[in-house]
Design a protein around this motif. Structure first.
Motif, PDB file in Angstrom:
ATOM      1  N   THR A 108      -1.179   1.692   0.122  1.00 43.13           N
ATOM      2  CA  THR A 108      -0.431   2.867  -1.123  1.00 43.13           C
ATOM      3  C   THR A 108      -0.305   1.272  -1.938  1.00 43.13           C
ATOM      4  OG1 THR A 108       0.674   4.665  -0.802  1.00 43.13           O
ATOM      5  CG2 THR A 108       1.487   2.302  -0.078  1.00 43.13           C
ATOM      6  N   GLY A 109       0.005   2.816  -2.966  1.00 44.75           N
ATOM      7  CA  GLY A 109       0.064   2.150  -4.316  1.00 44.75           C
ATOM      8  C   GLY A 109       1.130   0.902  -4.837  1.00 44.75           C
ATOM      9  N   THR A 110       2.192   1.495  -3.815  1.00 40.35           N
ATOM     10  CA  THR A 110       3.226  -0.427  -4.285  1.00 40.35           C
ATOM     11  C   THR A 110       2.594  -1.255  -3.157  1.00 40.35           C
ATOM     12  OG1 THR A 110       5.932  -0.440  -2.806  1.00 40.35           O
ATOM     13  CG2 THR A 110       4.044   0.841  -1.484  1.00 40.35           C
ATOM     14  N   VAL A 113       1.154  -2.840  -6.189  1.00 46.36           N
ATOM     15  CA  VAL A 113       2.489  -3.456  -7.290  1.00 46.36           C
ATOM     16  C   VAL A 113       2.517  -5.118  -6.865  1.00 46.36           C
ATOM     17  CG1 VAL A 113       4.454  -3.183  -7.941  1.00 46.36           C
ATOM     18  CG2 VAL A 113       3.128  -1.146  -7.862  1.00 46.36           C
ATOM     19  N   TYR A 136       8.953   3.421 -12.216  1.00 46.85           N
ATOM     20  CA  TYR A 136       8.693   3.601 -10.872  1.00 46.85           C
ATOM     21  C   TYR A 136       7.832   2.807 -10.526  1.00 46.85           C
ATOM     22  CZ  TYR A 136       8.811   6.412  -6.467  1.00 46.85           C
ATOM     23  OH  TYR A 136       8.294   6.253  -5.327  1.00 46.85           O
ATOM     24  N   HIS A 137       8.176   1.742  -9.198  1.00 47.12           N
ATOM     25  CA  HIS A 137       7.178   1.637  -9.007  1.00 47.12           C
ATOM     26  C   HIS A 137       6.647   1.197  -7.024  1.00 47.12           C
ATOM     27  CE1 HIS A 137       5.966   0.009 -12.754  1.00 47.12           C
ATOM     28  NE2 HIS A 137       7.715  -0.329 -13.108  1.00 47.12           N
ATOM     29  N   GLY A 138       7.412   1.926  -6.924  1.00 43.67           N
ATOM     30  CA  GLY A 138       7.568   1.463  -5.405  1.00 43.67           C
ATOM     31  C   GLY A 138       8.553   1.322  -4.474  1.00 43.67           C
ATOM     32  N   GLU A 202       5.380   1.198 -16.985  1.00 41.47           N
ATOM     33  CA  GLU A 202       3.858   2.458 -16.919  1.00 41.47           C
ATOM     34  C   GLU A 202       4.523   2.698 -18.141  1.00 41.47           C
ATOM     35  OE1 GLU A 202       6.073   5.379 -13.957  1.00 41.47           O
ATOM     36  OE2 GLU A 202       7.304   3.820 -14.673  1.00 41.47           O
ATOM     37  N   GLU A 207       6.928   9.717 -12.592  1.00 42.31           N
ATOM     38  CA  GLU A 207       8.106   9.626 -11.350  1.00 42.31           C
ATOM     39  C   GLU A 207       9.795   9.574 -12.556  1.00 42.31           C
ATOM     40  OE1 GLU A 207       8.161  10.736  -8.903  1.00 42.31           O
ATOM     41  OE2 GLU A 207       6.193  10.309  -8.674  1.00 42.31           O
ATOM     42  N   ASP A 235       1.388  -0.200 -14.893  1.00 45.59           N
ATOM     43  CA  ASP A 235       1.582   0.306 -13.353  1.00 45.59           C
ATOM     44  C   ASP A 235       0.490   1.985 -13.433  1.00 45.59           C
ATOM     45  OD1 ASP A 235       1.235   1.896 -11.407  1.00 45.59           O
ATOM     46  OD2 ASP A 235       3.142   0.500 -10.963  1.00 45.59           O
ATOM     47  N   ILE A 237      -1.084   3.787 -11.270  1.00 49.53           N
ATOM     48  CA  ILE A 237      -1.647   4.260 -10.621  1.00 49.53           C
ATOM     49  C   ILE A 237      -1.309   5.725 -10.523  1.00 49.53           C
ATOM     50  CG2 ILE A 237       0.695   4.682  -8.059  1.00 49.53           C
ATOM     51  CD1 ILE A 237       0.018   1.880  -8.211  1.00 49.53           C
ATOM     52  N   GLN A 238      -0.181   6.376 -11.166  1.00 46.26           N
ATOM     53  CA  GLN A 238       0.172   7.603 -11.751  1.00 46.26           C
ATOM     54  C   GLN A 238      -0.558   8.265 -12.648  1.00 46.26           C
ATOM     55  OE1 GLN A 238       3.427  11.497 -11.253  1.00 46.26           O
ATOM     56  NE2 GLN A 238       4.029   9.316  -9.982  1.00 46.26           N
ATOM     57  N   LYS A 264      -3.865   6.221  -6.237  1.00 46.43           N
ATOM     58  CA  LYS A 264      -3.796   7.684  -6.352  1.00 46.43           C
ATOM     59  C   LYS A 264      -4.988   7.673  -6.277  1.00 46.43           C
ATOM     60  CE  LYS A 264       1.298   8.017  -7.183  1.00 46.43           C
ATOM     61  NZ  LYS A 264       1.817   8.756  -6.749  1.00 46.43           N
TER      62      LYS A 264
HETATM   63  N1  PMP Z   1       3.917   3.292  -9.432  1.00 50.46           N
HETATM   64  C1  PMP Z   1       4.053   4.702  -9.667  1.00 50.46           C
HETATM   65  C2  PMP Z   1       3.873   4.682 -11.173  1.00 50.46           C
HETATM   66  C3  PMP Z   1       3.840   5.978  -8.826  1.00 50.46           C
HETATM   67  O1  PMP Z   1       3.741   6.461  -9.638  1.00 50.46           O
HETATM   68  C4  PMP Z   1       3.855   5.643  -7.644  1.00 50.46           C
HETATM   69  C5  PMP Z   1       3.925   6.703  -6.779  1.00 50.46           C
HETATM   70  N2  PMP Z   1       4.441   7.867  -7.178  1.00 50.46           N
HETATM   71  C6  PMP Z   1       3.922   4.090  -7.019  1.00 50.46           C
HETATM   72  C7  PMP Z   1       4.115   3.408  -7.829  1.00 50.46           C
HETATM   73  C8  PMP Z   1       4.006   3.945  -5.924  1.00 50.46           C
HETATM   74  O2  PMP Z   1       2.778   4.671  -4.909  1.00 50.46           O
HETATM   75  P1  PMP Z   1       2.739   4.700  -3.090  1.00 50.46           P
HETATM   76  O3  PMP Z   1       3.321   5.826  -2.804  1.00 50.46           O
HETATM   77  O4  PMP Z   1       1.940   4.822  -3.407  1.00 50.46           O
HETATM   78  O5  PMP Z   1       3.206   3.952  -2.988  1.00 50.46           O
END
Ligand code: PMP
Length: 416
Positions: A108-110, A113, A136-138, A202, A207, A235, A237-238, A264
């Motif tokens: 997953t995204g975290t 990171v 927001y990074h996880g 970001e 978030e 980052d 991810i979103q 994602k």
């Molecule tokens: N970074 C960003 C910018 C995110 O928006 C998110 C999830 N909302 C994450 C990291 C973490 O990703 P995950 O929920 O898949 O662990």
């Protein structure tokens, strides 16, 4: 029997419980077992940029399973991995003159990171990281340490060390010269703030309440990183994979980060996949130094290739440009009609309506519930959850957008 009874043993750590059981989904709609359907303006928190079950993705996954394709391959070279890497290089990175190596993290995204922070610290031999207020990074400890939200951090019940928060150009910090401030902190070697290995940010805090960093600000951050020999981690991810219009969100600023995290929608399907893009000179991992069992899901590779094809075939940048202009105008008009104190922010197909100026913290939940009752799934975001966040699939039709916006207006009026 109460249909929800079977879900009672699930831990509830997520935001919202929907009073429905969902069974299937297609495009911008999710269907329930009672025959109702919902327009989805949440899109898996950005994991479904190409909608639910796009035909091409579905077809590729079915074909792969039918031929007994490998489902778990760890570090092996697999066909699926090879195709994904080739597609990413040839269709996304090389045309944009981006030279990155790809690290699979996962799932997953975290996890991406965490890997990005770890390699930055290793390469630079420094522990500190600069992160940004509201970012927001996880939720795992390293990523959480970089997450600038008091509510999320509280539950850690432990020190979240080696991160210093810098101001993002927003809210109380909007009129402050944040670049001059960060430069001054970095230049003052006796300040007690350790020089960081990297800055993680970001380009649009999603978030954090849909806060769009100005292009010049991003360019100045890039220049500051160069000036002080600090790595820049974006980052994405979103807001990557077309959400802001370009494939990468940093394209609009014409900058090239040293490290990029993606997850994602990179799998094209909603299947879990998390990757780090590293400038080649940063690839300093030793064998086995950063491993894990579920890195690079094979099915996600297959659907990820289809996702990249969809990005091209559907001309996502053009679609996003047109839909963005429509949503921006419509939301501005809705705000004008409902309550002009609300603040509109957004870019591409991520838009936020900030209700904070209304000073009624309960209102947002009433609005999202009204939306749900009227057939629209929509979430809130922001440091205090006061921002209604629109995150539809990028493939949403104009009619679906109109309907969603109409429901939002009605739901706001009903709540006020
Ligand atoms: N970074 C960003 C910018 C995110 O928006 C998110 C999830 N909302 C994450 C990291 C973490 O990703 P995950 O929920 O898949 O662990």
């Amino acid at each position: 029997m109460d249909v929800f009874q079977q879900y009672e043993s699930e831990v509830r750590s997520y935001c919202r419980a929907f009073p429905k059981v969902f069974t299937k989904a297609k495009g911008a709609h999710i269907h329930c077992e009672d025959g109702t359907r919902y327009l989805d303006f949440f899109a898996g928190a950005g994991a479904l940029n190409y909608g639910h079950n796009p035909d091409l993705v579905k077809q590729r996954l079915i074909e792969y399973l039918q031929q007994d394709g490998i489902l778990h391959g760890l570090d092996m070279y697999t066909d699926a991995k090879g195709h994904f890497l080739k597609s990413l290089q040839e269709r996304i990175l090389i045309p944009r003159k981006l030279d990155y190596r790809v690290q699979f993290c996962g799932p997953t995204g975290t996890n991406a990171v965490e890997a990005a922070l770890k390699i930055a610290r290793k390469v630079k031999g420094r522990r500190n990281i600069f992160a940004f207020q509201g970012g927001y990074h996880g939720m795992t400890l390293g990523a959480l340490a970089c997450t600038g939200n008091a509510y999320n951090r509280k539950g850690a019940s432990t020190a979240l060390p080696d991160v210093t928060f810098m101001p993002y150009p927003f809210g109380a910090m909007k009129d402050i010269d944040t670049i001059a401030y960060i430069d001054a902190v970095l230049s003052d070697t006796s300040s007690g703030v350790d020089k960081p290995a990297a800055m993680v940010l970001e380009t649009i805090q999603a978030e954090g309440g849909v806060v769009v960093a100005p292009v010049e600000w991003l360019q100045k951050i890039r220049a500051l990183c160069d000036k002080h020999d600090i790595l820049m981690i974006v980052d994405d991810i979103q807001v990557g994979c077309g959400r802001s219009g370009g494939f990468f969100s940093f394209e609009r600023a014409g900058i090239v980060p040293d490290i990029v995290t993606l997850s994602k929608s990179i799998s094209g399907s909603g299947l879990p996949l998390a990757i780090v893009l590293l400038k080649p000179e940063l690839d300093k991992w030793l064998p086995g130094e950063h491993n894990g069992t579920f890195r690079g899901n094979q099915l996600a590779f297959v659907s990820g290739v289809a996702g990249i094809e969809l990005f091209e075939q559907l001309n996502i940048p053009k679609q996003v440009e047109e839909k963005s202009a429509f949503v921006g105008c419509e939301l501005a008009a809705i705000i004008e009609r409902v309550d002009p104190r609300m603040e509109l922010r957004g870019l591409g197909l991520i838009w936020g309506v900030d209700l904070s100026p209304l000073k009624n913290e309960k209102l947002i939940d009433v609005i999202t519930e009204n939306c749900f009752d009227a057939g629209l799934i929509i979430e809130n975001a922001g440091r205090k959850g006061q921002v209604l966040k629109l995150l539809p699939p990028l493939t949403v039709t104009m009619d679906e957008l109109s309907l969603g916006l109409e429901i939002i207006e009605r739901s706001m009026k009903k709540a006020l």
